[in-house]
Design a protein around this motif. Sequence first.
Motif, PDB file in Angstrom:
ATOM      1  N   LEU A 170       0.825  -1.214   0.000  1.00 61.59           N
ATOM      2  CA  LEU A 170       0.000   0.000   0.000  1.00 61.59           C
ATOM      3  C   LEU A 170       0.857   1.261   0.000  1.00 61.59           C
ATOM      4  N   LEU A 171       1.917   1.258   0.793  1.00 60.23           N
ATOM      5  CA  LEU A 171       2.779   2.439   0.874  1.00 60.23           C
ATOM      6  C   LEU A 171       3.513   2.684  -0.439  1.00 60.23           C
ATOM      7  N   VAL A 172       4.029   1.621  -1.048  1.00 63.44           N
ATOM      8  CA  VAL A 172       4.737   1.772  -2.321  1.00 63.44           C
ATOM      9  C   VAL A 172       3.781   2.264  -3.403  1.00 63.44           C
ATOM     10  N   SER A 173       2.583   1.679  -3.464  1.00 61.98           N
ATOM     11  CA  SER A 173       1.598   2.103  -4.471  1.00 61.98           C
ATOM     12  C   SER A 173       1.240   3.571  -4.285  1.00 61.98           C
ATOM     13  N   ALA A 174       1.019   3.979  -3.024  1.00 61.25           N
ATOM     14  CA  ALA A 174       0.685   5.383  -2.755  1.00 61.25           C
ATOM     15  C   ALA A 174       1.834   6.295  -3.153  1.00 61.25           C
ATOM     16  N   ALA A 175       3.070   5.902  -2.831  1.00 60.44           N
ATOM     17  CA  ALA A 175       4.231   6.725  -3.174  1.00 60.44           C
ATOM     18  C   ALA A 175       4.369   6.866  -4.690  1.00 60.44           C
TER      19      ALA A 175
ATOM     20  N   ASP B  64      -4.189  26.970 -14.311  1.00 65.37           N
ATOM     21  CA  ASP B  64      -3.867  26.024 -13.240  1.00 65.37           C
ATOM     22  C   ASP B  64      -5.124  25.291 -12.762  1.00 65.37           C
ATOM     23  N   GLU B  65      -6.247  26.001 -12.682  1.00 62.17           N
ATOM     24  CA  GLU B  65      -7.494  25.346 -12.306  1.00 62.17           C
ATOM     25  C   GLU B  65      -7.921  24.336 -13.362  1.00 62.17           C
ATOM     26  N   GLN B  66      -7.743  24.692 -14.620  1.00 61.01           N
ATOM     27  CA  GLN B  66      -8.075  23.776 -15.708  1.00 61.01           C
ATOM     28  C   GLN B  66      -7.222  22.517 -15.628  1.00 61.01           C
ATOM     29  N   LEU B  67      -5.934  22.703 -15.345  1.00 63.20           N
ATOM     30  CA  LEU B  67      -5.038  21.555 -15.224  1.00 63.20           C
ATOM     31  C   LEU B  67      -5.452  20.672 -14.055  1.00 63.20           C
ATOM     32  N   GLY B  68      -5.811  21.306 -12.920  1.00 61.73           N
ATOM     33  CA  GLY B  68      -6.248  20.534 -11.771  1.00 61.73           C
ATOM     34  C   GLY B  68      -7.484  19.702 -12.071  1.00 61.73           C
ATOM     35  N   ARG B  69      -8.426  20.257 -12.812  1.00 65.46           N
ATOM     36  CA  ARG B  69      -9.620  19.514 -13.199  1.00 65.46           C
ATOM     37  C   ARG B  69      -9.276  18.390 -14.173  1.00 65.46           C
ATOM     38  N   ARG B  70      -8.332  18.650 -15.056  1.00 62.67           N
ATOM     39  CA  ARG B  70      -7.935  17.619 -16.014  1.00 62.67           C
ATOM     40  C   ARG B  70      -7.304  16.432 -15.314  1.00 62.67           C
ATOM     41  N   LEU B  71      -6.643  16.690 -14.184  1.00 65.27           N
ATOM     42  CA  LEU B  71      -5.966  15.624 -13.439  1.00 65.27           C
ATOM     43  C   LEU B  71      -6.759  15.181 -12.219  1.00 65.27           C
ATOM     44  N   LEU B  72      -8.063  15.479 -12.199  1.00 67.75           N
ATOM     45  CA  LEU B  72      -8.889  15.142 -11.033  1.00 67.75           C
ATOM     46  C   LEU B  72      -8.889  13.643 -10.762  1.00 67.75           C
ATOM     47  N   GLY B  73      -8.991  12.841 -11.819  1.00 65.66           N
ATOM     48  CA  GLY B  73      -8.997  11.387 -11.638  1.00 65.66           C
ATOM     49  C   GLY B  73      -7.728  10.894 -10.985  1.00 65.66           C
ATOM     50  N   GLN B  74      -6.566  11.360 -11.493  1.00 66.56           N
ATOM     51  CA  GLN B  74      -5.291  10.950 -10.898  1.00 66.56           C
ATOM     52  C   GLN B  74      -5.171  11.432  -9.470  1.00 66.56           C
ATOM     53  N   ARG B  75      -5.699  12.633  -9.174  1.00 64.77           N
ATOM     54  CA  ARG B  75      -5.618  13.156  -7.812  1.00 64.77           C
ATOM     55  C   ARG B  75      -6.453  12.309  -6.849  1.00 64.77           C
ATOM     56  N   VAL B  76      -7.660  11.932  -7.270  1.00 64.67           N
ATOM     57  CA  VAL B  76      -8.529  11.124  -6.411  1.00 64.67           C
ATOM     58  C   VAL B  76      -7.882   9.763  -6.134  1.00 64.67           C
ATOM     59  N   VAL B  77      -7.330   9.144  -7.187  1.00 65.01           N
ATOM     60  CA  VAL B  77      -6.700   7.834  -7.013  1.00 65.01           C
ATOM     61  C   VAL B  77      -5.505   7.930  -6.073  1.00 65.01           C
ATOM     62  N   SER B  78      -4.669   8.956  -6.241  1.00 60.07           N
ATOM     63  CA  SER B  78      -3.489   9.088  -5.386  1.00 60.07           C
ATOM     64  C   SER B  78      -3.882   9.381  -3.934  1.00 60.07           C
ATOM     65  N   GLU B  79      -4.943  10.178  -3.738  1.00 62.55           N
ATOM     66  CA  GLU B  79      -5.401  10.463  -2.373  1.00 62.55           C
ATOM     67  C   GLU B  79      -5.979   9.224  -1.711  1.00 62.55           C
ATOM     68  N   LEU B  80      -6.740   8.427  -2.470  1.00 64.85           N
ATOM     69  CA  LEU B  80      -7.273   7.180  -1.920  1.00 64.85           C
ATOM     70  C   LEU B  80      -6.145   6.220  -1.569  1.00 64.85           C
ATOM     71  N   ALA B  81      -5.168   6.107  -2.466  1.00 63.97           N
ATOM     72  CA  ALA B  81      -4.045   5.220  -2.200  1.00 63.97           C
ATOM     73  C   ALA B  81      -3.275   5.675  -0.960  1.00 63.97           C
ATOM     74  N   THR B  82      -3.094   6.996  -0.813  1.00 61.89           N
ATOM     75  CA  THR B  82      -2.416   7.521   0.368  1.00 61.89           C
ATOM     76  C   THR B  82      -3.209   7.220   1.635  1.00 61.89           C
ATOM     77  N   PHE B  83      -4.542   7.400   1.550  1.00 63.95           N
ATOM     78  CA  PHE B  83      -5.391   7.122   2.711  1.00 63.95           C
ATOM     79  C   PHE B  83      -5.259   5.660   3.152  1.00 63.95           C
ATOM     80  N   PHE B  84      -5.381   4.743   2.185  1.00 57.84           N
ATOM     81  CA  PHE B  84      -5.295   3.322   2.533  1.00 57.84           C
ATOM     82  C   PHE B  84      -3.876   2.946   2.961  1.00 57.84           C
ATOM     83  N   GLY B  85      -2.871   3.628   2.407  1.00 54.25           N
ATOM     84  CA  GLY B  85      -1.508   3.385   2.859  1.00 54.25           C
ATOM     85  C   GLY B  85      -1.321   3.771   4.317  1.00 54.25           C
ATOM     86  N   ILE B  86      -1.903   4.925   4.703  1.00 53.11           N
ATOM     87  CA  ILE B  86      -1.818   5.364   6.099  1.00 53.11           C
ATOM     88  C   ILE B  86      -2.571   4.407   7.009  1.00 53.11           C
ATOM     89  N   VAL B  87      -3.763   3.971   6.566  1.00 58.39           N
ATOM     90  CA  VAL B  87      -4.540   3.005   7.363  1.00 58.39           C
ATOM     91  C   VAL B  87      -3.744   1.712   7.529  1.00 58.39           C
TER      92      VAL B  87
END
Length: 376
Positions: free
Chosen positions: A3-8, A237-260
């Motif tokens: 989990l930690l490696v995947s999140a990193a 920058d806001e447009q870029l953030g929206r374009r990468l929303l999927g990657q951001r959600v996945v990385s945040e979920l992976a980080t959350f489960f890594g911490i758990v």
Amino acid sequence: LVLLVSAALLVRSLNSLLSRGLGFDRAHILSVRVDPLAAGYQGPARIALYEKVRQSLRSIPGVRSVSLNAYGLFGGDSGDSISLDGSPIRDPDSLVSSWSEIGPNYFSTLGIPLMRGREMNSEDLARGSQLCVVNETLARRFFPNSDPIGHHVTDEYPTTRETYEIIGVAANAREHHPNERTFPRFYPNIAHPVGLLGPVTFLVQTGGDPALAGAAVTKAVQQVDRNLPILQIRTADEQLGRRLLGQRVVSELATFFGIVGLLLAAIGLYGVLSYSTARRTGEIGVRMALGASSRDVVRMVLSETFRMAALGIAIGLPCAFVAGRFIRTALFGAAGLDGPSIAAAAAILLAAAILAGYIPARRASRLDPVVSLKAD
């Protein structure tokens, strides 16, 4: 560890995308999307509207340059088969290009360097000239030994076949996705689009923070026509953030489960070591009675903790390698088996293990040998 490696890996990939050079200056760009068709503008009236809005936006204090394009930044994209005069390439499967309709001063507004020739200006917009600029990849791939300027590119889609004269060559830029590969692209005059054109996006280059210009931009558009629908106003920058929303959600979920997972591992180690230390109370008492110091007891328990964590890391490494192979298609700037990510994950896991083991080790080092021997 998996989990930690995947999140990193996912976090590193996201940060690489956010910090990647795009070939243009996004820090000072505000995009304003409007819909002339919904306000009844068609034909020459629509072209006149483009220039009126552009000049109105240009009059805002602090605005350096204004242009427009069809899809906006990090929006949709189009591509078709093409033909080129003067090019030695004849293979139909190779003659494919993306295209983006643009207005005057597009490249200077975004800060994209022109390699040769010129970009379109207000006169080209007013006349609806069938002109285009091509990117460096198209010029290099289809005109390897000649200058493309003066030649023509034809979009070969049957129902929207259009031919444009090449007037310039621009450096490659990633305006649609930060991870897009450098693909041949031509930029036709937005006044003579490829097919039907819907909403358009005005791109405003400001001297300061573009987010502060939102109210002034809205007012400038409404001064031209209050009935012109403004669909959105966002910084690049806001447009870029929206374009990468999927990657951001996945990385945040992976980080959350890594911490758990890390917390569960630390709690598990703490519980096992506390139980093990409690069962060894008599042994610890004998060791201390025979001269072992508190530091020796702490070192003994922590060495056991380290062995357990090291064993877990040894088992987890192959699993982390497999997980990295599964997610490598979603990664950018990080390999499926990334040394820094694995080292960071292993270090975090070891630190958590040592912390979990230190509490029972400290407790054991404070035992009274007499009490410990009586407890056995």
